[in-house]
Design a protein around this motif. Structure first.
Motif, PDB file in Angstrom:
ATOM      1  N   PRO A 422       0.808  -1.223   0.000  1.00  0.00           N
ATOM      2  CA  PRO A 422       0.000   0.000   0.000  1.00  0.00           C
ATOM      3  C   PRO A 422       0.838   1.268   0.000  1.00  0.00           C
ATOM      4  O   PRO A 422       0.334   2.336  -0.365  1.00  0.00           O
ATOM      5  N   ASP A 423       2.108   1.149   0.389  1.00  0.00           N
ATOM      6  CA  ASP A 423       2.984   2.321   0.435  1.00  0.00           C
ATOM      7  C   ASP A 423       4.010   2.297  -0.688  1.00  0.00           C
ATOM      8  O   ASP A 423       5.101   2.862  -0.560  1.00  0.00           O
ATOM      9  N   LEU A 424       3.666   1.685  -1.777  1.00  0.00           N
ATOM     10  CA  LEU A 424       4.575   1.592  -2.916  1.00  0.00           C
ATOM     11  C   LEU A 424       5.035   2.993  -3.334  1.00  0.00           C
ATOM     12  O   LEU A 424       4.210   3.899  -3.494  1.00  0.00           O
ATOM     13  N   PRO A 425       6.345   3.209  -3.487  1.00  0.00           N
ATOM     14  CA  PRO A 425       6.836   4.542  -3.866  1.00  0.00           C
ATOM     15  C   PRO A 425       6.222   5.048  -5.163  1.00  0.00           C
ATOM     16  O   PRO A 425       5.914   4.281  -6.077  1.00  0.00           O
ATOM     17  N   ALA A 426       6.074   6.366  -5.233  1.00  0.00           N
ATOM     18  CA  ALA A 426       5.382   6.998  -6.357  1.00  0.00           C
ATOM     19  C   ALA A 426       6.019   6.657  -7.696  1.00  0.00           C
ATOM     20  O   ALA A 426       5.312   6.435  -8.683  1.00  0.00           O
ATOM     21  N   GLU A 427       7.366   6.598  -7.738  1.00  0.00           N
ATOM     22  CA  GLU A 427       8.003   6.326  -9.034  1.00  0.00           C
ATOM     23  C   GLU A 427       7.693   4.918  -9.530  1.00  0.00           C
ATOM     24  O   GLU A 427       7.562   4.691 -10.748  1.00  0.00           O
ATOM     25  N   LEU A 428       7.529   3.962  -8.583  1.00  0.00           N
ATOM     26  CA  LEU A 428       7.178   2.604  -8.997  1.00  0.00           C
ATOM     27  C   LEU A 428       5.710   2.526  -9.398  1.00  0.00           C
ATOM     28  O   LEU A 428       5.344   1.797 -10.332  1.00  0.00           O
ATOM     29  N   VAL A 429       4.866   3.276  -8.698  1.00  0.00           N
ATOM     30  CA  VAL A 429       3.452   3.316  -9.066  1.00  0.00           C
ATOM     31  C   VAL A 429       3.299   3.823 -10.497  1.00  0.00           C
ATOM     32  O   VAL A 429       2.581   3.235 -11.314  1.00  0.00           O
ATOM     33  N   ARG A 430       3.985   4.907 -10.816  1.00  0.00           N
ATOM     34  CA  ARG A 430       3.890   5.467 -12.175  1.00  0.00           C
ATOM     35  C   ARG A 430       4.465   4.496 -13.206  1.00  0.00           C
ATOM     36  O   ARG A 430       3.919   4.355 -14.311  1.00  0.00           O
ATOM     37  N   ARG A 431       5.533   3.859 -12.855  1.00  0.00           N
ATOM     38  CA  ARG A 431       6.143   2.908 -13.792  1.00  0.00           C
ATOM     39  C   ARG A 431       5.175   1.765 -14.110  1.00  0.00           C
ATOM     40  O   ARG A 431       5.012   1.369 -15.272  1.00  0.00           O
ATOM     41  N   LEU A 432       4.514   1.233 -13.086  1.00  0.00           N
ATOM     42  CA  LEU A 432       3.579   0.131 -13.298  1.00  0.00           C
ATOM     43  C   LEU A 432       2.334   0.596 -14.061  1.00  0.00           C
ATOM     44  O   LEU A 432       1.740  -0.167 -14.817  1.00  0.00           O
ATOM     45  N   ALA A 433       1.932   1.853 -13.851  1.00  0.00           N
ATOM     46  CA  ALA A 433       0.770   2.379 -14.575  1.00  0.00           C
ATOM     47  C   ALA A 433       1.037   2.482 -16.070  1.00  0.00           C
ATOM     48  O   ALA A 433       0.100   2.525 -16.876  1.00  0.00           O
ATOM     49  N   ALA A 434       2.317   2.516 -16.457  1.00  0.00           N
ATOM     50  CA  ALA A 434       2.687   2.585 -17.873  1.00  0.00           C
ATOM     51  C   ALA A 434       3.191   1.236 -18.383  1.00  0.00           C
ATOM     52  O   ALA A 434       3.762   1.162 -19.479  1.00  0.00           O
ATOM     53  N   ASP A 435       2.992   0.175 -17.618  1.00  0.00           N
ATOM     54  CA  ASP A 435       3.495  -1.147 -17.996  1.00  0.00           C
ATOM     55  C   ASP A 435       2.865  -1.604 -19.312  1.00  0.00           C
ATOM     56  O   ASP A 435       1.679  -1.343 -19.566  1.00  0.00           O
ATOM     57  N   PRO A 436       3.636  -2.276 -20.155  1.00  0.00           N
ATOM     58  CA  PRO A 436       3.063  -2.734 -21.434  1.00  0.00           C
ATOM     59  C   PRO A 436       2.065  -3.885 -21.285  1.00  0.00           C
ATOM     60  O   PRO A 436       1.332  -4.174 -22.238  1.00  0.00           O
ATOM     61  N   VAL A 437       2.026  -4.526 -20.117  1.00  0.00           N
ATOM     62  CA  VAL A 437       1.151  -5.686 -19.930  1.00  0.00           C
ATOM     63  C   VAL A 437      -0.136  -5.269 -19.223  1.00  0.00           C
ATOM     64  O   VAL A 437      -0.112  -4.639 -18.159  1.00  0.00           O
ATOM     65  N   GLU A 438      -1.249  -5.628 -19.818  1.00  0.00           N
ATOM     66  CA  GLU A 438      -2.561  -5.237 -19.303  1.00  0.00           C
ATOM     67  C   GLU A 438      -2.775  -5.656 -17.855  1.00  0.00           C
ATOM     68  O   GLU A 438      -3.281  -4.883 -17.034  1.00  0.00           O
ATOM     69  N   GLY A 439      -2.402  -6.897 -17.508  1.00  0.00           N
ATOM     70  CA  GLY A 439      -2.637  -7.383 -16.156  1.00  0.00           C
ATOM     71  C   GLY A 439      -1.929  -6.563 -15.098  1.00  0.00           C
ATOM     72  O   GLY A 439      -2.439  -6.391 -13.988  1.00  0.00           O
ATOM     73  N   VAL A 440      -0.755  -6.051 -15.426  1.00  0.00           N
ATOM     74  CA  VAL A 440      -0.013  -5.208 -14.478  1.00  0.00           C
ATOM     75  C   VAL A 440      -0.725  -3.870 -14.308  1.00  0.00           C
ATOM     76  O   VAL A 440      -0.897  -3.370 -13.193  1.00  0.00           O
ATOM     77  N   ARG A 441      -1.149  -3.262 -15.419  1.00  0.00           N
ATOM     78  CA  ARG A 441      -1.856  -1.972 -15.333  1.00  0.00           C
ATOM     79  C   ARG A 441      -3.167  -2.127 -14.579  1.00  0.00           C
ATOM     80  O   ARG A 441      -3.562  -1.254 -13.803  1.00  0.00           O
ATOM     81  N   ARG A 442      -3.819  -3.240 -14.778  1.00  0.00           N
ATOM     82  CA  ARG A 442      -5.078  -3.460 -14.070  1.00  0.00           C
ATOM     83  C   ARG A 442      -4.837  -3.558 -12.568  1.00  0.00           C
ATOM     84  O   ARG A 442      -5.625  -3.040 -11.765  1.00  0.00           O
ATOM     85  N   ALA A 443      -3.756  -4.216 -12.150  1.00  0.00           N
ATOM     86  CA  ALA A 443      -3.457  -4.352 -10.726  1.00  0.00           C
ATOM     87  C   ALA A 443      -3.147  -3.001 -10.101  1.00  0.00           C
ATOM     88  O   ALA A 443      -3.604  -2.699  -8.995  1.00  0.00           O
ATOM     89  N   ILE A 444      -2.393  -2.157 -10.786  1.00  0.00           N
ATOM     90  CA  ILE A 444      -1.998  -0.869 -10.209  1.00  0.00           C
ATOM     91  C   ILE A 444      -3.139   0.145 -10.286  1.00  0.00           C
ATOM     92  O   ILE A 444      -3.165   1.118  -9.529  1.00  0.00           O
ATOM     93  N   ALA A 445      -4.097  -0.081 -11.181  1.00  0.00           N
ATOM     94  CA  ALA A 445      -5.205   0.878 -11.337  1.00  0.00           C
ATOM     95  C   ALA A 445      -6.038   1.009 -10.071  1.00  0.00           C
ATOM     96  O   ALA A 445      -6.722   2.017  -9.884  1.00  0.00           O
ATOM     97  N   ALA A 446      -5.984   0.009  -9.206  1.00  0.00           N
ATOM     98  CA  ALA A 446      -6.758   0.072  -7.970  1.00  0.00           C
ATOM     99  C   ALA A 446      -5.935   0.571  -6.792  1.00  0.00           C
ATOM    100  O   ALA A 446      -6.450   0.645  -5.668  1.00  0.00           O
ATOM    101  N   HIS A 447      -4.682   0.952  -7.021  1.00  0.00           N
ATOM    102  CA  HIS A 447      -3.790   1.305  -5.918  1.00  0.00           C
ATOM    103  C   HIS A 447      -4.182   2.640  -5.285  1.00  0.00           C
ATOM    104  O   HIS A 447      -4.493   3.609  -5.984  1.00  0.00           O
ATOM    105  N   PRO A 448      -4.163   2.721  -3.949  1.00  0.00           N
ATOM    106  CA  PRO A 448      -4.583   3.965  -3.284  1.00  0.00           C
ATOM    107  C   PRO A 448      -3.638   5.139  -3.523  1.00  0.00           C
ATOM    108  O   PRO A 448      -4.046   6.295  -3.345  1.00  0.00           O
TER     109      PRO A 448
END
Length: 490
Positions: A422-448
């Protein structure tokens, strides 16, 4: 969502996600009552007021009302209102959603003129036993079939008429080899001779019968492989018949012999070799031109036997696991791993097993002995027998430092774990939001901690379920909520 924000590619999925967003203000919830592009998911919200519920019922849209009936928090008074709804699908949904339903509701629906509604009542554990028992004499055999399959613990006064029902399908459901609930019911002893004589109940009756020599010999010659399979698992099976069934042409029958505690090891090894060592199977359904059942059925049986072998778990091995912890058979080692009393060296060995199912099973039964490195290794190598959303990481320790490292892992399946911090650093959150794989973006899309600009961007993601998850995020800014509703003309 600013005026320059991209328009969602999948507006229907975005509205659907917004309908379940727990941060949606009440005034916006009401605006969603006018949406006709989905399945009325807004009516399943936990925060609906009585005024909102009355408004939904007054609108009388099929999907809105159906979803409202499924809402487990629907007040009793409104359930009673919907019990008289003219749509039988709504009344059936009412049964499904009413896990805490009052007796008055179930009694009202017990006399419903639609058999589908009564089928759902037959399946419902929460229906009072005296009401549910009435369905044993329901005029529609489909209702009686549902009752026989779903109410395995029914009293004898209910099961007896089902076991002697004039309809074959009802008797077969009442005396079966599989039920929707456990434990399997035991037929009354006085009915067993008739159940064994009846072809539709014979297989289900075998496990409950006293196996004298004549009965065993007759069942071993039965043309139905389901009967022979049940016989092969009977605890009183004579050794000569056990050895005969070990060579049965139906591999699923032979597999039951493989699973017996008293099967000699050479016979067990031979059965195992028959199941796993044959030439690779072609897809039995690939050639749609195949019409010869004599060719197709054995191929399907081989496929099913291999699947059953992979999923086989043996209670007698679990009860005495140490002799089988190094068995050459994966299912034996997995059965041993289900024990809660293994010494530490054996646990460590099974956690390190080359077969994913063994290590995963051991981890589930000894989570306190699994360190983060082992948890990661087991999850990384997890290969489920059948499709499932569950994965070992759901129940094993993965601390924040591991999750953050996994955010940049080459395997996208492992990157999907990173948002669990839940406390994932902002730079990693942004990186995952731009991930080329749909499943990864879907997982991070719900992150607080997903920034508002990233949420806005993911609303227009080309993958519909990513956009859906972003719209359901409680951190979605109100301006984006208003923009979504405006785009949907709400």
């Amino acid at each position: 969502m600013s005026d320059l924000a991209p328009v969602p590619v999948h507006l229907d999925k975005v509205v659907e996600g917004l309908a379940g967003n727990p941060g949606l203000p009440p005034e916006l919830v009401r605006r969603l009552f006018g949406w006709r592009g989905g399945f009325g998911d807004v009516a399943r919200r936990a925060d609906l007021t009585d005024d909102m519920i009355a408004e939904i019922i007054g609108i009388d849209d099929h999907w809105l009302t159906h979803s409202l009936a499924l809402n487990p928090r629907l007040p009793h008074a409104f359930r009673m209102t919907l019990a008289d709804h003219p749509d039988p699908g709504v009344r059936a949904a009412l049964v499904v959603g009413a896990d805490d339903g009052a007796r008055e509701l179930f009694e009202r629906l017990m006399g419903d003129g639609d058999a589908g509604v009564r089928e759902h009542l037959a399946q419902k554990e929460q229906v009072p036993a005296d009401l549910r028992g009435r369905l044993a004499t329901d005029p529609d055999p489909k209702v009686r079939v549902a009752l026989a399959q779903w109410w395995a613990g029914a009293p004898e006064a209910v099961r007896r008429p089902l076991l002697t029902d004039p309809e074959d399908a009802v008797r077969a459901a009442a005396c079966a080899t599989y039920y929707r609930r456990l434990p399997h019911p035991v037929p009354p002893a006085d009915l067993l001779p008739a159940l064994l004589a009846d072809p539709v109940t014979r297989a289900g009756a075998v496990r409950h019968c006293a196996l004298d020599a004549d009965t065993a010999s007759r069942l071993a010659d039965d043309p139905d492989p389901e009967v022979r399979k049940e016989l092969a698992g009977h605890p009183d099976l004579p050794p000569p018949l056990r050895d005969l069934l070990a060579a049965d042409p139906d591999l699923r029958v032979a597999l039951r012999v493989f699973a017996r505690e008293d099967t000699p090891e050479p016979a067990r090894a031979a059965i195992h070799a028959r199941i796993v060592s044959d030439a690779p199977l072609a897809d039995p359904l690939a050639d749609l031109g195949v019409e010869d059942d004599d060719v197709l059925e054995p191929e399907l049986t081989r496929v099913l036997a291999r699947m059953e072998l992979r999923m086989l778990r043996l209670p007698w091995v679990t009860a005495d696991p140490l002799p089988y912890a190094d068995s050459p058979y994966t299912c034996f080692r997995a059965s041993a791993a289900m024990s809660d009393s293994l010494p530490a060296p054996v646990v460590a060995r099974l956690l390190d097993d080359a077969e994913s199912t063994v290590g995963t099973t051991m981890a589930r039964h000894a989570p306190g002995r699994v360190d983060p490195a082992t948890a990661e290794r087991i999850d990384r190598g997890y290969r489920p027998v059948k499709r499932t959303h569950w994965r070992p990481a759901d129940g094993l320790p993965l601390p924040a430092d591991v999750l953050r490292r996994l955010a940049t892992d080459p395997d996208p399946r492992m990157r999907q774990l990173a948002p669990r911090d839940p406390d994932l650093p902002a730079e990693l959150v942004r990186r995952l939001a731009a991930d080329p794989v749909e499943g990864v973006r879907r997982a991070i899309a719900a992150h607080p901690r997903l920034p508002a600009d990233e949420l806005t961007r993911l609303l227009a993601d080309p993958a519909e379920w990513v956009a859906n998850a972003a719209a359901a995020n409680p951190g979605l800014p109100p301006r984006d909520m208003h923009r979504i509703l405006a785009l949907a003309d709400l």
